[in-house]
Design a protein around this motif. Structure first.
Motif: not given
Length: 307
Positions: A168-178
């Motif tokens: 539950d502590q895992y974090e992921c952020y992505c941008s596919t439009s940049g």
């Protein structure tokens, strides 16, 4: 972005066989959303490059396809920012990115990875000079937060994994439009950086001309007193990395030269790597005169040999 995102897959840190992958940036980011659950850190990883031979080796790298950063909390240094804050700043720059927490990440000891894809790729010999360029526009990431060994074309980055009790502590952020980083622009600026470094090193080399020494102390003793060993390392192309130095001939980019009490010791397989401590004159002789102490001594007395 219609360009395929290419990289190599390896099954573990000590398994150098490469499986080439060509996918989309969107699919790559989608795969990061769900980390593998396992009890150990080691596992499948990505090498963000294409290869002439499917073997993880620096000499086999054809093109670097992304800049990959490993942010690690140091014992002394700035705190690692939250992944969401890094993602927000990258979003503000309009870049495509992937940011995720690693197997070793803890609230009190952050460990975060950031990947920025490169359109058109980048020549591997330009990676070191290009590595820090995007960070000029990303002040949230300081250079002393980075694992410097990641500026290596064949460096493996383990893909997301976490122990079951920290899922539950895992974090992921992505941008596919940049926007992707432009390989041609990176190459142009990196080439200018390398040229400036070469010119600066040549200027230091010209300035580093020990003049004639006199007095009752020996020329070598006077030289050791007047010229710190750090000065000679820098004039010879060594780069300071915290408390250590990196040889200009290092293939790994790891800092293997230490300085203590006015002497240098090298763990590199370089001119200083003979398992002995060296004072300033020894270092000068080895790095500036190919180890010829007589020739080095002559230069201390304006070309006149020491009797």
């Amino acid at each position: 972005m219609t360009q395929p995102f290419q990289f190599g897959m390896v099954q573990a840190i000590r398994q150098p066989a490469i499986k080439p992958v060509s996918t989309t940036w969107e699919r790559f980011c989608k795969a990061l959303e769900s980390p593998k659950i396992r009890d150990q850190k080691d596992g499948p990883g990505a090498v963000f490059a294409t290869f002439s031979k499917q073997w993880r080796n620096r000499e086999n790298v054809l093109t670097v396809t992304a800049l990959a950063y490993d942010l690690e909390q140091q014992a002394v240094g700035p705190a690692i920012p939250a992944p969401a804050a890094i993602a927000q700043d990258l979003q503000g720059l309009g870049l495509a990115y992937a940011v995720w927490t690693t197997f070793s990440d803890r609230p009190e000891a952050r460990r975060i990875r950031v990947v920025l894809p490169i359109e058109g790729g980048l020549e591997p010999e330009l990676l070191r000079a290009a590595y820090h360029l995007p960070l000029k526009y990303l002040p949230i990431i300081a250079q002393d937060m980075l694992d410097a060994t990641c500026a290596e074309p064949a460096r493996m980055m383990i893909l997301p994994a976490t122990p079951a009790d920290r899922r539950d502590q895992y974090e992921c952020y992505c941008s596919t439009s940049g926007d992707w980083l432009q390989g041609s622009s990176l190459a142009l600026t990196a080439t200018e950086v390398l040229r400036a470094e070469k010119d600066a090193a040549a200027a230091k080399q010209r300035r580093f001309q020990p003049g004639p020494l006199s007095g009752r102390e020996s020329d070598i003793e006077a030289f050791n007193r007047e010229h710190p060993v750090e000065e000679i390392l820098e004039a010879s192309g060594y780069k300071r990395r915290g408390k250590k130095w990196v040889s200009p001939n290092s293939h790994s980019g790891q800092a293997g030269v230490i300085v203590k009490d006015g002497r240098a010791f090298s763990h590199h397989a370089d001119a200083l790597g003979d398992q002995f401590w060296h004072d300033s004159f020894d270092v000068y002789a080895k790095l500036q005169h190919g180890g010829d102490k007589r020739l080095a001594a002559q230069s201390l007395r304006g070309g006149r040999a020491i009797a």
